[in-house]
Scaffold this active site. Structure first.
Site, PDB file in Angstrom:
ATOM      1  N   SER A 130      83.255  60.446  69.954  1.00  0.00           N
ATOM      2  CA  SER A 130      82.165  60.565  68.997  1.00  0.00           C
ATOM      3  C   SER A 130      81.612  59.217  68.567  1.00  0.00           C
ATOM      4  CB  SER A 130      82.654  61.321  67.754  1.00  0.00           C
ATOM      5  OG  SER A 130      83.787  60.673  67.193  1.00  0.00           O
ATOM      6  N   ASN A 201      76.964  60.848  64.330  1.00  0.00           N
ATOM      7  CA  ASN A 201      77.922  60.156  63.472  1.00  0.00           C
ATOM      8  C   ASN A 201      77.385  58.839  62.924  1.00  0.00           C
ATOM      9  OD1 ASN A 201      79.954  62.067  63.381  1.00  0.00           O
ATOM     10  ND2 ASN A 201      80.799  61.423  65.340  1.00  0.00           N
TER      11      ASN A 201
END
Length: 302
Positions: A130, A201
């Site tokens: 991520s 993110n």
């Protein structure tokens, strides 16, 4: 007979998928891939983890049946398509292998080094990372042109988005094949450049980190901060509740990637986040984080 074919646009068709790691992300990816008609090999070092993962997948599929999202036959067929393996050798004939290990670069690099030794030359290797550089991870493989970031959101069966991230060496065929795979498992694609934390993110984790700073500085308590964002911004979960769901160790790892990769003080992890991780209070998976989950109802810890 080879399990891959090349179609008219030169994109390889994926028929068998390997998933490294049977945790929340890994079993979710196995779930959606098997439900889409793909054969899946789910790999982990522990037989207990694999048994738990299969039970989780069955439970989620059963809930989909109960909600009339899928048929009972579809549930059975999906489970039949998933096999498990405690060794990387079990991935040898996969067309695509997706790594879902902990968000630590040294761990991922070792996995890629080891798995490439058993894969067929045409196999594509992907990471569900991520936040970590796809280009750097690709450099630990013997096939950087066949390496790509395929970042599913959590929980995988419910979330519609997948981020696709090319490394500097990722070739067009690999990118096209990854797009076809993501579409086949029923997800929507957002293409991100290879920058720290990508798109989701890069935006989400600094917000969570700022919520933790708001708690750390005494501006509001856990309940007030989460209620403010749920009721004042229509977020389905408050940022501290979401941090517990993601895992505070994962949140810290992503903030560290942002802070180190972009060299900007605005990404400095909140000291309270660091303290919770050092205490082993990682959120739902450890039963304590910004909430205590050991009772019948979550209770704020601050």
């Amino acid at each position: 007979m080879r399990a891959v074919r090349v179609d008219d646009n030169m994109a390889v068709t994926i028929n068998k998928v390997g998933v490294i790691g049977s945790g929340q992300m890994g079993n979710g990816i196995a779930h959606v891939a098997a439900l889409a008609g793909l054969d899946v090999v789910l790999n982990d070092v522990s037989s207990d983890r694999l048994k738990s993962a299969m039970a989780t997948i069955n439970g989620h599929l059963s809930r989909q049946v109960a909600k009339k999202g899928i048929t009972e036959d579809a549930r059975k067929q999906a489970l039949d398509r998933i096999t498990t393996s405690e060794t990387l050798d079990g991935l040898a004939d996969c067309d695509l292998v997706i790594e879902t290990a902990v968000e630590k670069e040294e761990v991922k690099r070792k996995i890629f080094h080891d798995v490439c030794a058993v894969l067929k030359p045409e196999a594509i290797v992907a990471t569900n990372s991520s936040s970590i550089s796809i280009t750097r991870l690709a450099a630990s493989t013997d096939r950087p042109e066949k390496f790509i970031g395929i970042h599913f959101m959590n929980p995988v069966p419910a979330m519609e988005l997948v981020e696709l991230i090319r490394g500097i060496a990722t070739d067009d065929e690999t990118f096209d094949t990854a797009k076809e795979f993501v579409t086949r498992v029923g997800k929507q694609i957002a293409v991100s450049e290879d920058f720290p934390a990508f798109i989701v993110n890069r935006i989400l984790l600094p917000m969570i980190n700022e919520a933790i700073y708001t708690l750390y500085e005494g501006v509001g308590n856990v309940e007030a901060i989460d209620a403010a964002m749920k009721l004042g911004a229509h977020h389905p979960m408050g940022p501290l509740e979401l941090a517990d769901f993601i895992g505070l160790d994962t949140c810290l790892s992503i903030m560290q990637v942002l802070h180190e990769g972009l060299a900007d003080s605005k990404y400095r992890p909140c000291p309270l986040l660091v303290k919770y991780v050092e205490a082993g209070w990682l959120g739902r998976k450890s039963q304590r984080g910004f909430y205590d989950y050991r009772g019948d109802k979550p209770v704020p810890t601050r």
